[in-house]
Design a protein around this motif. Structure first.
Motif, mmCIF file in Angstrom:
data_model
loop_
_atom_site.group_PDB
_atom_site.id
_atom_site.type_symbol
_atom_site.label_atom_id
_atom_site.label_comp_id
_atom_site.label_asym_id
_atom_site.label_seq_id
_atom_site.Cartn_x
_atom_site.Cartn_y
_atom_site.Cartn_z
ATOM 1 N N TYR A 60 -5.247 -22.689 -0.943
ATOM 2 C CA TYR A 60 -6.030 -23.577 -1.813
ATOM 3 C C TYR A 60 -6.920 -22.808 -2.780
ATOM 4 O O TYR A 60 -7.367 -23.353 -3.786
ATOM 5 N N GLN A 61 -7.197 -21.553 -2.502
ATOM 6 C CA GLN A 61 -8.134 -20.792 -3.316
ATOM 7 C C GLN A 61 -7.462 -19.948 -4.397
ATOM 8 O O GLN A 61 -8.135 -19.453 -5.300
ATOM 9 N N GLU A 62 -6.148 -19.785 -4.333
ATOM 10 C CA GLU A 62 -5.450 -19.039 -5.375
ATOM 11 C C GLU A 62 -5.321 -19.880 -6.643
ATOM 12 O O GLU A 62 -5.601 -21.084 -6.642
ATOM 13 N N ILE B 299 -1.990 -23.587 -6.181
ATOM 14 C CA ILE B 299 -2.186 -24.239 -4.886
ATOM 15 C C ILE B 299 -0.824 -24.499 -4.247
ATOM 16 O O ILE B 299 0.011 -25.205 -4.815
ATOM 17 N N ARG B 300 -0.608 -23.914 -3.059
ATOM 18 C CA ARG B 300 0.685 -24.027 -2.383
ATOM 19 C C ARG B 300 0.480 -24.260 -0.882
ATOM 20 O O ARG B 300 0.678 -23.354 -0.065
ATOM 21 N N PRO B 301 0.071 -25.451 -0.476
ATOM 22 C CA PRO B 301 -0.021 -25.711 0.966
ATOM 23 C C PRO B 301 1.370 -25.657 1.590
ATOM 24 O O PRO B 301 2.373 -25.912 0.925
ATOM 25 N N PRO B 302 1.458 -25.297 2.863
ATOM 26 C CA PRO B 302 2.773 -25.163 3.509
ATOM 27 C C PRO B 302 3.505 -26.497 3.589
ATOM 28 O O PRO B 302 2.891 -27.562 3.634
ATOM 29 N N GLY B 303 4.823 -26.438 3.592
ATOM 30 C CA GLY B 303 5.629 -27.646 3.690
ATOM 31 C C GLY B 303 6.703 -27.683 2.628
ATOM 32 O O GLY B 303 6.689 -26.902 1.664
ATOM 33 N N TYR C 252 4.269 -26.045 -6.742
ATOM 34 C CA TYR C 252 2.851 -25.735 -6.600
ATOM 35 C C TYR C 252 2.034 -26.534 -7.615
ATOM 36 O O TYR C 252 2.572 -27.130 -8.560
ATOM 37 N N ILE C 253 0.719 -26.533 -7.417
ATOM 38 C CA ILE C 253 -0.217 -27.172 -8.345
ATOM 39 C C ILE C 253 -1.029 -26.060 -9.014
ATOM 40 O O ILE C 253 -1.757 -25.344 -8.328
ATOM 41 N N PRO C 254 -0.925 -25.862 -10.327
ATOM 42 C CA PRO C 254 -1.802 -24.890 -10.986
ATOM 43 C C PRO C 254 -3.259 -25.328 -10.805
ATOM 44 O O PRO C 254 -3.586 -26.505 -10.926
ATOM 45 N N LYS C 255 -4.127 -24.395 -10.496
ATOM 46 C CA LYS C 255 -5.541 -24.740 -10.298
ATOM 47 C C LYS C 255 -6.099 -25.459 -11.525
ATOM 48 O O LYS C 255 -6.957 -26.325 -11.422
ATOM 49 N N MET C 256 -5.587 -25.091 -12.709
ATOM 50 C CA MET C 256 -6.065 -25.713 -13.939
ATOM 51 C C MET C 256 -5.635 -27.177 -14.060
ATOM 52 O O MET C 256 -6.127 -27.904 -14.917
ATOM 53 N N ALA C 257 -4.716 -27.620 -13.203
ATOM 54 C CA ALA C 257 -4.304 -29.027 -13.231
ATOM 55 C C ALA C 257 -5.264 -29.909 -12.454
ATOM 56 O O ALA C 257 -5.219 -31.136 -12.570
#
Length: 342
Positions: free
Chosen positions: A245-247, A250-254, A310-315
């Motif tokens: 979550y901090q990178e 954002i790439r939580p497992p699954g 993944y979710i870019p943090k900027m999103a």
């Protein structure tokens, strides 16, 4: 929406810049105050993360619209001059009047925007002065740089007592007139954001082009309306400190990232996070997500958005902490982002 996933935040100090170098810098989204050159692709506006969009006006076949013609006509009785910059006491007096409009980050003096030798360093800067000859006073000034094929506005100021004359726009129109007289191809007039803001007046010039940090293109490709429906991802507070979550990505497992639409957030929180007293809700702008977003059915027959990637943090343009109410249930304001997305 053509949004670059790249995060750009760069600066450098240049003492001498040639006209052709200015053109190259402007094309890549650089601006400068004095010798400090900078460019950044993302910013916070009213606590919302947004993309910075550099703008320019293509001067080929450019014509003022009706509103601009009225502004030109309204100010024709004032004396307007164009020259190499030469700061005098009247400019500092005008700056002190103009800076009263700032509500935060109030600049100390005009040298926040210009070097101490703006006629030479980092390049010769030009000025437009507007005088009320009846009252013998300077009422507006703007400063601009001249490249080989373009000019770029640096800063503009005006006397608040003359706000009815739209002097900020007027000096920009005078800069365009100067650029056309010198047969320049472009007029760089600053930047705006990819959603409504105080800088939207810059989007209203004819023949504008916008930079998505890859290429210059038609603004409609960037300022898309309506925006896609926002989506939300729920996070346990105890998980928020974890690396995924901090990178910047954002790439939580699954297999995919579980998300919800606004009206589903409370339901998801109550069903899957019932053992938590509080959870963090990430507000996600789907137009800034470059992975596949797919609506898929849950076992109960409802469609939920799933992100495969993944979710870019900027999103993530907003985060909301929600806690259980007195009845032990989570609630979520489904209209919280309506002002931004409608």
């Amino acid at each position: 929406m053509a949004i670059s996933p790249n995060y750009i935040n760069e600066s450098k100090y240049l003492l001498h810049v040639r006209p052709a170098q200015l053109d190259a810098l402007w094309k890549e989204g650089w601006r400068h105050f004095g010798t400090h050159f900078y460019r950044y692709s993302w910013a916070s506006y009213d606590d919302v993360l947004c993309m910075v969009v550099p703008l320019r006006v293509s001067l080929e076949s450019y014509k003022h619209n009706k509103r601009f013609k009225k502004i030109l006509s309204k100010n024709k009785h004032f004396k307007t001059t164009v020259s190499l910059i030469s700061l005098k006491e009247e400019h500092h007096v005008l700056f002190d009047k103009h800076k009263q409009k700032f509500t935060h980050t109030i600049p100390q003096d005009i040298y926040v925007f210009l070097s101490r030798q703006p006629d030479k360093i980092p390049n010769p800067t030009y000025q437009i002065n507007v005088y009320d000859t009846e009252n013998n006073k300077l009422i507006a000034s703007s400063f601009f740089d001249v490249g080989s094929e373009a000019i770029s506005s640096v800063y503009g100021m005006y006397d608040p007592e003359y706000h009815n004359y739209s002097l900020g726009i007027y000096t920009m129109l005078m800069e365009i007139e100067y650029a056309k007289s010198k047969q320049k191809k472009y007029y760089y007039h600053g930047y705006s954001y990819d959603f409504p803001s105080m800088y939207d007046y810059k989007k209203r010039f004819p023949n504008i082009e916008a930079y998505d940090w890859r290429s210059w293109q038609e603004p409609k490709n960037i300022f898309m309306k309506p925006l896609p429906k926002r989506i939300y991802h729920i996070v346990k507070l105890s998980d928020w400190h974890l690396d995924h979550y901090q990178e910047t990505e954002i790439r939580p497992p699954g297999e995919f990232i579980h998300c919800s639409y606004a009206q589903q957030v409370a339901r998801s929180a109550n069903k899957y996070f019932s053992d938590q007293e509080s959870v963090l809700v990430l507000h996600i702008a789907p137009e800034r997500v470059h992975s596949l977003i797919k609506d898929e059915y849950a076992p109960d027959g409802l469609l939920f958005p799933h992100i495969y990637g993944y979710i870019p943090k900027m999103a993530v343009f907003r985060m909301t902490l929600i806690s259980k109410n007195e009845n032990g249930s989570f609630e979520f304001d489904e209209t919280i982002d309506n002002d931004l997305y409608e």
